[in-house]
Design an enzyme around this catalytic site. Sequence first.
Site, mmCIF file in Angstrom:
data_model
loop_
_atom_site.group_PDB
_atom_site.id
_atom_site.type_symbol
_atom_site.label_atom_id
_atom_site.label_comp_id
_atom_site.label_asym_id
_atom_site.label_seq_id
_atom_site.Cartn_x
_atom_site.Cartn_y
_atom_site.Cartn_z
ATOM 1 N N ASP A 100 -9.527 -18.257 5.437
ATOM 2 C CA ASP A 100 -9.482 -17.051 6.180
ATOM 3 C C ASP A 100 -10.236 -16.563 7.723
ATOM 4 O O ASP A 100 -10.182 -15.295 7.873
ATOM 5 C CB ASP A 100 -10.678 -15.932 5.192
ATOM 6 C CG ASP A 100 -12.412 -15.993 5.305
ATOM 7 O OD1 ASP A 100 -12.237 -17.672 5.025
ATOM 8 O OD2 ASP A 100 -13.264 -15.471 5.356
ATOM 9 N N HIS A 101 -9.826 -18.298 8.398
ATOM 10 C CA HIS A 101 -9.953 -17.311 9.722
ATOM 11 C C HIS A 101 -8.759 -18.610 10.313
ATOM 12 O O HIS A 101 -8.298 -18.875 11.329
ATOM 13 C CB HIS A 101 -10.990 -18.322 10.146
ATOM 14 C CG HIS A 101 -12.415 -16.961 9.915
ATOM 15 N ND1 HIS A 101 -12.948 -16.669 10.882
ATOM 16 C CD2 HIS A 101 -12.945 -17.484 8.583
ATOM 17 C CE1 HIS A 101 -13.810 -16.100 9.873
ATOM 18 N NE2 HIS A 101 -13.619 -16.162 8.569
ATOM 19 N N ASP A 190 -18.866 -15.895 11.500
ATOM 20 C CA ASP A 190 -19.282 -16.088 10.352
ATOM 21 C C ASP A 190 -20.416 -16.362 10.039
ATOM 22 O O ASP A 190 -21.024 -16.821 8.925
ATOM 23 C CB ASP A 190 -18.793 -16.848 9.632
ATOM 24 C CG ASP A 190 -17.775 -16.486 8.746
ATOM 25 O OD1 ASP A 190 -16.656 -14.891 9.092
ATOM 26 O OD2 ASP A 190 -16.729 -16.778 7.537
ATOM 27 N N HIS A 235 -17.271 -9.422 7.689
ATOM 28 C CA HIS A 235 -16.764 -9.070 6.625
ATOM 29 C C HIS A 235 -17.309 -7.085 6.028
ATOM 30 O O HIS A 235 -17.962 -8.077 5.177
ATOM 31 C CB HIS A 235 -17.083 -10.195 6.126
ATOM 32 C CG HIS A 235 -16.544 -11.602 6.456
ATOM 33 N ND1 HIS A 235 -15.184 -11.688 6.449
ATOM 34 C CD2 HIS A 235 -16.657 -12.986 6.430
ATOM 35 C CE1 HIS A 235 -14.490 -12.737 6.626
ATOM 36 N NE2 HIS A 235 -15.536 -13.526 6.514
HETATM 37 ZN ZN ZN Z 1 -16.640 -19.370 6.756
#
Ligand code: ZN
Length: 250
Positions: A100-101, A190, A235
């Site tokens: 997701d990055h 993250d 997130h």
């Molecule tokens: Zn991550």
Amino acid sequence: MGVERVRLLDSGSLVIDRSHIMWNIDTGNPTRFPVYSVLIEHTDGLFLFDSGYDRGTVEEYLAFEEPDQTEEQTLPAQLDRCGFATGDVDAVINSHLHFDHCGGQRHLPDAVTWVGKEELRHCLVPESFAALGYSDRVFHRPDSAYRWLEGEEIDFADGIKLLRTPGHTIEHYSLLIERDGQRPMLFCADVTYTGETWEKELISGFHYDPVANVTSLRRVKHLAKRLDADVFLTHDMDAWESYKHAPDHY
Ligand code: ZN
């Protein structure tokens, strides 16, 4: 000279259990969370910090995360909203290489990729517990141009610093943007996921080294306090909805 505009590019959202957002706490609560990347217009070039996820890849390998990404939320569409084509991006800086990055990089074959060398190695040959997280490796091609992120604090360009914050993955970097007369912007990636986990110093259930992850979280919290920086959580849906979204800019 320096950073001219900063834009947040919407990449849609995914679902995981809350016990993955805050490790081992509050199981059985599926939570939808946002995914976005950061587009930096700089006098030295157009830079992208992370690139979101690719819907097709998530549907193939992680369908249980229920990807919700419209055509408008793909990287080419988000760049277009800002007046750019995919070929305009000079470089992508990857905080780390979880799917997701880095999923949008399939659209940027000509951009240079800045990433930790060990991070790339672990993505290409993952430990079994990390294989799903590293399930998108389409950005890695025989002709991929890499530059290595090395060091505790990297002066990437005037007003753009990268801070080594390992633990979530083996080589993870956070982003600090500084401009004259404005509060610094800290994108912790993250290191932690939400406002609640920031406050409580909790880490996600995905990590390479949990102790290093907590140490990195304390490092960025200390820095944010010292610099009186605006912290952008990666997130957190409520936080995301309070941010300016591209084409609006900071
Ligand atoms: Zn991550």
